[in-house]
Design a protein around this motif. Structure first.
Motif, PDB file in Angstrom:
ATOM      1  N   GLN A 144       0.955  -1.274   0.048  1.00  0.00           N
ATOM      2  CA  GLN A 144       0.016   0.090  -0.119  1.00  0.00           C
ATOM      3  C   GLN A 144       0.905   1.217   0.086  1.00  0.00           C
ATOM      4  O   GLN A 144       0.416   2.117  -0.787  1.00  0.00           O
ATOM      5  N   GLU A 145       2.024   1.053   0.675  1.00  0.00           N
ATOM      6  CA  GLU A 145       2.900   2.264   0.691  1.00  0.00           C
ATOM      7  C   GLU A 145       3.608   2.590  -0.633  1.00  0.00           C
ATOM      8  O   GLU A 145       3.635   3.452  -1.105  1.00  0.00           O
ATOM      9  N   PHE A 146       3.885   1.428  -1.257  1.00  0.00           N
ATOM     10  CA  PHE A 146       4.429   1.514  -2.695  1.00  0.00           C
ATOM     11  C   PHE A 146       3.386   2.213  -3.695  1.00  0.00           C
ATOM     12  O   PHE A 146       3.754   3.085  -4.459  1.00  0.00           O
ATOM     13  N   GLN A 147       2.293   1.727  -3.413  1.00  0.00           N
ATOM     14  CA  GLN A 147       1.256   2.320  -4.255  1.00  0.00           C
ATOM     15  C   GLN A 147       0.600   3.808  -4.044  1.00  0.00           C
ATOM     16  O   GLN A 147       0.323   4.482  -4.954  1.00  0.00           O
ATOM     17  N   HIS A 148       0.831   4.098  -2.762  1.00  0.00           N
ATOM     18  CA  HIS A 148       0.459   5.541  -2.267  1.00  0.00           C
ATOM     19  C   HIS A 148       1.357   6.645  -2.770  1.00  0.00           C
ATOM     20  O   HIS A 148       1.187   7.518  -3.434  1.00  0.00           O
ATOM     21  N   TRP A 149       2.908   6.121  -2.896  1.00  0.00           N
ATOM     22  CA  TRP A 149       3.842   7.158  -3.481  1.00  0.00           C
ATOM     23  C   TRP A 149       4.242   6.904  -4.711  1.00  0.00           C
ATOM     24  O   TRP A 149       4.439   7.849  -5.408  1.00  0.00           O
TER      25      TRP A 149
END
Length: 631
Positions: A281-286
């Motif tokens: 989710q962190e990769f997708q967000h940034w």
């Protein structure tokens, strides 16, 4: 009969308070011991929890008999509030005087005690009805996190996370979604009551519920104008813009091997399935264009990370550590933005060489930026992206310098152009060295005089000056048989043969003439250098209040060990001296960065990892621009 019922009501509250206090003492003692000068502490860092003894039970019964049933029932109904006030005041006292609560050496966590503590953390049995009173509302979810709240130069109070609120409102949702949602507007709260406690004066009770995603909110610091729809900036000229993330994601095997470092974490948030969902989710967000990862476990990479990142549009390269280690480094890029020119794995292990007998690795990629076709015949210089994770051992700075010399030599080879200059370079990773340490200054300034320096001082992680025997750096640092000069360059430039080059190799990167004589291999006396002109994306101090930035928090002690360095065209004069931290704009420009956090803020979120940050490191994220030129 009434006495038995009362004892049954009071004991869970007493046991719950003791479990919370012991858990917090454990976390603070870990941080206190980590900050001490002792080079090594044997055993577990914990205080053994103890339940109420027989004398305590008899005292409660006697108090009930003396004060009467009406007063006892009042105590039952207010038990949770009293426990809360005492817990907050006691934890605040601990923050002011942590050393007074150190455990005796024989106090250790046993498996039985851990089971008792977790049983206390997960109390789900409702209080029984006593003399017609309605039972207290059942508390759902685990009470497990004691979180210090920073209110000034020193900690003045401590909050315990809400039990029911956190479990009911956040824990049941997808934690990854909650972690990166936009922070809601703050809701005005009623003035909290004052909890008097003898010896501490009046303490203001902090809010019961602490929203993690507001505490951990990270600002984007923009140094550029707004780009247009094609990702290009007008300014002085068009630019190719991209973002790069560097992230130590904490290998699961390493976490389990050092479980004593994560006693402050609830077991549920340490499971790989939970952590993997948060990381993705962190990769997708940034949504970075280039992703440099450290501590990537090999089986997790091939089974989950690589397939998931491929679905997100990444092409990935992975290099596992040598020997029997199960983790390594990965570099991923989006083929819609870049084309691969070459990929070069780096192994630091050299058989028979004691200075390079560790299994750390690196990975260097040369990428060609792809500009939109509508811009006509324009070009962008290739980009060298280097990612590594050097040795941790704070005592062996000699090994760290040797590993960095090998890494810089590989970067020099991959990024070198025909005229002897270098294409733009981004060097990132977990360097296990703090800002302004000799190793950090060597990367930034391009030179280090090391002869006679204690090896522990190289990384600046810990202070071992009190030890009688101190290993010191001797010149030359590495033998000539390594084939690397004191300028961190290979003696013979070994570029791949023309037939081995991938399609699309740019003309600006040409093959060295094999017939050219080898450069002179003269050794300097106690000095090493490099000519890559690197500067750090981060300044290592938060601009708002000047406190140090933190990228990791082992045992409650925050420090910076993760970096993104990038190459600048040249240094500029700062007064009467040359300061490489002040660089004129070159072909690679820093356009923005994701702000880091302070140690106090991370303490307020129960350290790292926590329910919303699933690594013991924070990610680093920066935006760059590269000049687009006409042929």
């Amino acid at each position: 009969m009434i006495a038995s019922c009362l004892c049954y009501v009071l004991l869970p509250a007493v046991r719950l308070f003791r479990a919370l206090s012991d858990a917090f003492f454990t976390c603070r003692k870990n941080a206190f011991l980590a900050k001490s000068s002792s080079p090594q502490v044997d055993g577990d860092f914990a205080m053994a929890p103890r339940g109420p003894d027989q004398e305590e039970c008899e005292g409660l019964l006697q108090q009930w008999q003396e004060e009467g049933s009406s007063q006892a029932l009042s105590t039952v109904s207010e038990g949770l509030l009293v426990d809360k006030g005492v817990a907050q005041s006691s934890l605040a006292l601990l923050m002011d005087h942590p050393g007074e609560h150190d455990a005796a050496p024989e106090d250790k966590w046993s498996s039985r005690q851990l089971s008792d503590l977790r049983a206390a953390e997960n109390l789900e049995e409702p209080f029984p009805e006593v003399l017609g009173e309605e039972p207290l509302p059942e508390v759902e979810g685990p009470m497990w996190a004691a979180v210090p709240v920073q209110t000034g130069p020193q900690y003045a109070d401590c909050a315990v996370l809400s039990v029911g609120a956190l479990a009911a409102e956040q824990w049941e949702e997808d934690p990854a979604v909650v972690a990166w949602s936009i922070a809601p507007e703050p809701v005005p709260q009623e003035e909290a009551p004052i909890w008097p406690f003898e010896g501490l004066g009046q303490l203001q009770s902090p809010p019961v519920e602490i929203p993690y995603h507001e505490i951990l909110w990270r600002e984007w610091e923009d140094f550029s104008t707004q780009p247009d729809a094609q990702g290009l900036e007008a300014g002085d000229g068009p630019q190719f813009q991209f973002t790069l993330m560097s992230y130590n994601i904490l290998a699961q095997d390493l976490m389990q091997q050092s479980s004593e470092l994560y006693l402050h974490c609830h077991p549920d948030i340490l499971s790989w399935n939970y952590r993997f969902a948060n990381l993705m989710q962190e990769f997708q967000h940034w949504d970075p264009d280039i992703l440099c990862l450290q501590e990537v476990q090999e089986d997790h990479y091939w089974e989950q990370l690589e397939p998931s990142l491929r679905m997100m549009g990444f092409t990935c390269f992975y290099k596992r550590r040598t020997g029997c280690k199960t983790d390594g480094c990965a570099v991923c890029y989006k083929p819609m933005r870049f084309r691969l020119l070459c990929a070069s794995p780096v192994e630091y292990f050299r058989p028979g060489l004691e200075l390079l007998n560790r299994d750390n690795v690196g990975l260097v990629l040369l990428l060609q930026p792809l500009v939109p076709e509508g811009l006509g015949p324009v070009s962008v210089a290739p980009l060298c992206v280097a990612n590594t994770h050097v040795l941790y051992n704070p005592r062996r700075g000699d090994i760290k310098l040797a590993q960095m010399a090998v890494f810089l030599a590989e970067v020099d080879k991959v990024a070198r152009l025909s005229d002897g200059s270098h294409c733009p370079i981004i060097l990132c990773g977990d360097l296990n060295s703090v800002p302004d340490s000799p190793l950090y200054n060597f990367i930034r300034d391009g030179e280090l005089q090391y002869h006679g320096m204690p090896t522990w001082k190289v990384s600046g992680q810990e202070d071992f000056s009190h030890q009688l025997y101190q290993r010191k750096l001797q010149a030359p640092l590495w033998p000539s048989s390594l084939g690397i000069t004191d300028c961190c360059q290979y003696v013979t430039f070994c570029h791949p043969k023309r037939s081995e080059r991938p399609a699309g190799w740019v003309e600006s990167v040409v093959e060295e003439d094999i017939s050219e004589p080898e450069p002179d291999f003269r050794r300097t006396v106690g000095t090493i250098q490099h000519c890559l002109h690197l500067t750090s994306v981060y300044t290592h101090f938060l601009p708002q209040h000047g406190r140090p930035e933190v990228t990791t928090m082992p045992l409650g002690l925050g420090m910076t060990v993760d970096y993104i360095f990038f190459s600048a065209a040249e240094s500029c004069e700062n007064g009467n001296r040359t300061d490489r931290r002040l660089c004129r704009d070159g072909t690679l420009k820093l356009l923005g960065r994701l702000s880091l956090l302070s140690e106090e803020i991370l303490w307020a979120a129960n350290g790292l990892p926590n329910p919303f940050c699933s690594s013991d490191h924070l990610c680093l994220l920066a935006s760059f621009g590269m000049e687009v030129t006409a042929p």
